[in-house]
Design a protein around this motif. Structure first.
Motif, PDB file in Angstrom:
ATOM      1  N   GLU A  54       0.826  -1.219   0.000  1.00 43.42           N
ATOM      2  CA  GLU A  54       0.000   0.000   0.000  1.00 43.42           C
ATOM      3  C   GLU A  54       0.855   1.261   0.000  1.00 43.42           C
ATOM      4  O   GLU A  54       0.561   2.228  -0.690  1.00 43.42           O
ATOM      5  CB  GLU A  54      -0.915   0.002   1.229  1.00 43.42           C
ATOM      6  N   GLY A  55       1.952   1.237   0.772  1.00 42.35           N
ATOM      7  CA  GLY A  55       2.841   2.401   0.858  1.00 42.35           C
ATOM      8  C   GLY A  55       3.489   2.711  -0.475  1.00 42.35           C
ATOM      9  O   GLY A  55       3.522   3.861  -0.917  1.00 42.35           O
ATOM     10  N   GLN A  56       3.970   1.670  -1.141  1.00 41.01           N
ATOM     11  CA  GLN A  56       4.644   1.861  -2.433  1.00 41.01           C
ATOM     12  C   GLN A  56       3.648   2.332  -3.500  1.00 41.01           C
ATOM     13  O   GLN A  56       3.944   3.207  -4.310  1.00 41.01           O
ATOM     14  CB  GLN A  56       5.311   0.558  -2.876  1.00 41.01           C
ATOM     15  N   ALA A  57       2.451   1.705  -3.485  1.00 45.13           N
ATOM     16  CA  ALA A  57       1.424   2.106  -4.454  1.00 45.13           C
ATOM     17  C   ALA A  57       1.001   3.548  -4.205  1.00 45.13           C
ATOM     18  O   ALA A  57       0.743   4.307  -5.155  1.00 45.13           O
ATOM     19  CB  ALA A  57       0.219   1.178  -4.352  1.00 45.13           C
ATOM     20  N   GLY A  58       0.956   3.941  -2.934  1.00 41.71           N
ATOM     21  CA  GLY A  58       0.599   5.317  -2.574  1.00 41.71           C
ATOM     22  C   GLY A  58       1.583   6.315  -3.167  1.00 41.71           C
ATOM     23  O   GLY A  58       1.223   7.452  -3.483  1.00 41.71           O
ATOM     24  N   LEU A  59       2.843   5.878  -3.302  1.00 40.25           N
ATOM     25  CA  LEU A  59       3.861   6.748  -3.902  1.00 40.25           C
ATOM     26  C   LEU A  59       3.755   6.773  -5.430  1.00 40.25           C
ATOM     27  O   LEU A  59       4.164   7.735  -6.080  1.00 40.25           O
ATOM     28  CB  LEU A  59       5.268   6.272  -3.501  1.00 40.25           C
ATOM     29  N   ALA A  60       3.219   5.700  -5.995  1.00 39.76           N
ATOM     30  CA  ALA A  60       3.145   5.608  -7.468  1.00 39.76           C
ATOM     31  C   ALA A  60       2.031   6.494  -8.027  1.00 39.76           C
ATOM     32  O   ALA A  60       2.173   7.047  -9.130  1.00 39.76           O
ATOM     33  CB  ALA A  60       2.913   4.157  -7.880  1.00 39.76           C
ATOM     34  N   TRP A  61       0.928   6.597  -7.294  1.00 39.50           N
ATOM     35  CA  TRP A  61      -0.242   7.303  -7.842  1.00 39.50           C
ATOM     36  C   TRP A  61      -0.033   8.804  -8.111  1.00 39.50           C
ATOM     37  O   TRP A  61      -0.383   9.292  -9.198  1.00 39.50           O
ATOM     38  CB  TRP A  61      -1.462   7.101  -6.928  1.00 39.50           C
ATOM     39  N   PRO A  62       0.543   9.597  -7.129  1.00 39.54           N
ATOM     40  CA  PRO A  62       0.637  11.054  -7.385  1.00 39.54           C
ATOM     41  C   PRO A  62       1.373  11.417  -8.677  1.00 39.54           C
ATOM     42  O   PRO A  62       0.856  12.223  -9.460  1.00 39.54           O
ATOM     43  CB  PRO A  62       1.355  11.585  -6.131  1.00 39.54           C
ATOM     44  N   PRO A  63       2.572  10.828  -8.948  1.00 33.60           N
ATOM     45  CA  PRO A  63       3.203  11.209 -10.232  1.00 33.60           C
ATOM     46  C   PRO A  63       2.391  10.771 -11.439  1.00 33.60           C
ATOM     47  O   PRO A  63       2.374  11.468 -12.469  1.00 33.60           O
ATOM     48  CB  PRO A  63       4.562  10.487 -10.203  1.00 33.60           C
ATOM     49  N   LEU A  64       1.697   9.634 -11.328  1.00 31.33           N
ATOM     50  CA  LEU A  64       0.868   9.180 -12.450  1.00 31.33           C
ATOM     51  C   LEU A  64      -0.286  10.154 -12.708  1.00 31.33           C
ATOM     52  O   LEU A  64      -0.599  10.481 -13.858  1.00 31.33           O
ATOM     53  CB  LEU A  64       0.307   7.783 -12.166  1.00 31.33           C
ATOM     54  N   VAL A  65      -0.919  10.610 -11.613  1.00 36.49           N
ATOM     55  CA  VAL A  65      -2.037  11.559 -11.765  1.00 36.49           C
ATOM     56  C   VAL A  65      -1.532  12.882 -12.335  1.00 36.49           C
ATOM     57  O   VAL A  65      -2.173  13.489 -13.202  1.00 36.49           O
ATOM     58  CB  VAL A  65      -2.754  11.771 -10.410  1.00 36.49           C
ATOM     59  N   LEU A  66      -0.350  13.312 -11.864  1.00 35.26           N
ATOM     60  CA  LEU A  66       0.228  14.555 -12.399  1.00 35.26           C
ATOM     61  C   LEU A  66       0.526  14.417 -13.887  1.00 35.26           C
ATOM     62  O   LEU A  66       0.226  15.310 -14.682  1.00 35.26           O
ATOM     63  CB  LEU A  66       1.522  14.897 -11.652  1.00 35.26           C
ATOM     64  N   LEU A  67       1.092  13.270 -14.248  1.00 31.30           N
ATOM     65  CA  LEU A  67       1.407  12.997 -15.655  1.00 31.30           C
ATOM     66  C   LEU A  67       0.115  12.985 -16.488  1.00 31.30           C
ATOM     67  O   LEU A  67       0.058  13.575 -17.582  1.00 31.30           O
ATOM     68  CB  LEU A  67       2.108  11.641 -15.752  1.00 31.30           C
ATOM     69  N   GLY A  68      -0.908  12.320 -15.965  1.00 34.14           N
ATOM     70  CA  GLY A  68      -2.202  12.267 -16.649  1.00 34.14           C
ATOM     71  C   GLY A  68      -2.810  13.653 -16.814  1.00 34.14           C
ATOM     72  O   GLY A  68      -3.339  13.994 -17.876  1.00 34.14           O
ATOM     73  N   SER A  69      -2.710  14.462 -15.759  1.00 32.39           N
ATOM     74  CA  SER A  69      -3.276  15.817 -15.815  1.00 32.39           C
ATOM     75  C   SER A  69      -2.537  16.660 -16.848  1.00 32.39           C
ATOM     76  O   SER A  69      -3.148  17.448 -17.576  1.00 32.39           O
ATOM     77  CB  SER A  69      -3.171  16.498 -14.445  1.00 32.39           C
ATOM     78  N   PHE A  70      -1.214  16.470 -16.915  1.00 32.09           N
ATOM     79  CA  PHE A  70      -0.429  17.207 -17.915  1.00 32.09           C
ATOM     80  C   PHE A  70      -0.836  16.771 -19.329  1.00 32.09           C
ATOM     81  O   PHE A  70      -1.029  17.609 -20.218  1.00 32.09           O
ATOM     82  CB  PHE A  70       1.071  16.966 -17.679  1.00 32.09           C
ATOM     83  N   GLY A  71      -0.982  15.455 -19.504  1.00 32.66           N
ATOM     84  CA  GLY A  71      -1.419  14.942 -20.802  1.00 32.66           C
ATOM     85  C   GLY A  71      -2.797  15.476 -21.163  1.00 32.66           C
ATOM     86  O   GLY A  71      -3.063  15.849 -22.308  1.00 32.66           O
ATOM     87  N   ASN A  72      -3.661  15.523 -20.173  1.00 32.90           N
ATOM     88  CA  ASN A  72      -5.007  16.066 -20.335  1.00 32.90           C
ATOM     89  C   ASN A  72      -4.941  17.510 -20.858  1.00 32.90           C
ATOM     90  O   ASN A  72      -5.642  17.902 -21.795  1.00 32.90           O
ATOM     91  CB  ASN A  72      -5.688  16.074 -18.969  1.00 32.90           C
ATOM     92  N   TRP A  73      -4.066  18.268 -20.238  1.00 34.91           N
ATOM     93  CA  TRP A  73      -3.905  19.686 -20.607  1.00 34.91           C
ATOM     94  C   TRP A  73      -3.387  19.807 -22.035  1.00 34.91           C
ATOM     95  O   TRP A  73      -3.851  20.646 -22.807  1.00 34.91           O
ATOM     96  CB  TRP A  73      -2.948  20.344 -19.608  1.00 34.91           C
TER      97      TRP A  73
END
Lengths: 181, 107
Positions: A54-73
């Protein structure tokens, strides 16, 4: 040139049908890249949740969401260079505030619950957009919502893997479907 | 009353104009996508597009994407105006010309 009222009515009907079809397909074509982008992000994120702690996955999500948001933009900027602007940032701000408020009110929220909440939020957005945007977007929202609830209630520890494969897969498949005429 | 547009009032050309008129400002449509939407053949669509382009109603932009040639199509301002005028003409056939206000009649 002389056009009878019957010919005029038929021509207007033809124009109306063509215009509606063209406008709907145009919405689909604009919507498709977002679905494919977030399908890939979800595949990586839920894949991490399924395979890592859970801890490692918790670290994986924020950069992925940021990357997705940038792609979205980037997609939005490419599609509508003269639209969006500050409103685009405001959408993310409002969604962020809404999510933080909900999680604060319903705390404590487990990682599994939060992992189910976001797809449901997305499914709701697609359902609402689909009311105006077209049937295919509506179906995407309904399928995504149903798959999320089904996975959460019935699959226990396999929920993350389910979302990685079926959840993200449904987004990518829907994106490809929207690109077809 | 608006006037009929002989060039636009042909079924395929009317559909082409209606399809392109539904796009957002500045948006283009690829030839293959337009062909699929209208379920037309390459030759038939190409002929009508050339006619409309010759009249200045649409613009065909040829470019390369991933080393493959593609044609992007969009209405010109003149094309949009001509299409809207023709649609107004068709509506007026059914509904009659718009009423002129008494103030406008005095001028």
């Amino acid at each position: 040139m002389s056009i009878t009222p019957e010919e005029a009515a038929a021509a207007l009907q033809d124009i109306n049908t063509t215009h509606t079809r063209s406008a709907t397909l145009s919405v689909y074509a604009r919507f498709a890249p977002y679905l494919i982008l977030w399908g890939v992000v979800w595949f990586l994120g839920y894949g991490a949740s399924a395979l890592l702690s859970e801890g490692q996955a918790g670290l994986a999500w924020p950069p992925l969401v940021l990357l997705g948001s940038f792609g979205n933009w980037l997609i939005t900027r490419r599609q509508t260079p003269d639209h969006g602007g500050w409103r685009y940032g405001a959408i993310f701000l409002f969604i962020g505030l809404f999510v933080v408020s909900v999680f604060t009110i319903f705390a404590p929220v487990s990682p599994r619950q939060s992992a189910a909440f976001f797809p449901l939020l997305v499914a709701l957005a697609y359902l609402l957009i689909g009311l105006w945007g077209g049937l295919r977007i509506l179906i995407t929202g309904a399928v995504l919502g149903a798959l999320t609830v089904l996975g959460f209630l019935a699959l226990g520890p396999w929920f993350y893997a389910w979302m990685a494969v079926v959840g993200s897969g449904s987004l990518i498949m829907s994106g490809l479907w929207l690109r077809t005429v | 009353m608006a006037a009929a547009n002989d060039l636009i009032h042909q079924q395929m050309r009317l559909r082409i104009m209606a399809t392109l008129n539904a796009l957002h400002k500045g948006e283009t449509m690829e030839f293959t996508r337009l062909r699929n939407i209208l379920q037309a053949t390459d030759g038939n669509l190409g002929t009508h597009l050339n006619t409309l382009e010759g009249a200045g109603y649409l613009e065909i932009i040829k470019e390369f994407a991933d080393r493959k040639p593609r044609s992007l199509i969009r209405l010109t301002r003149a094309g949009k105006t001509a299409f809207e005028d023709h649609v107004r003409y068709l509506r007026e056939i059914l509904e009659g010309p718009p009423a002129v206000s008494s103030a406008a009649r005095r001028t």
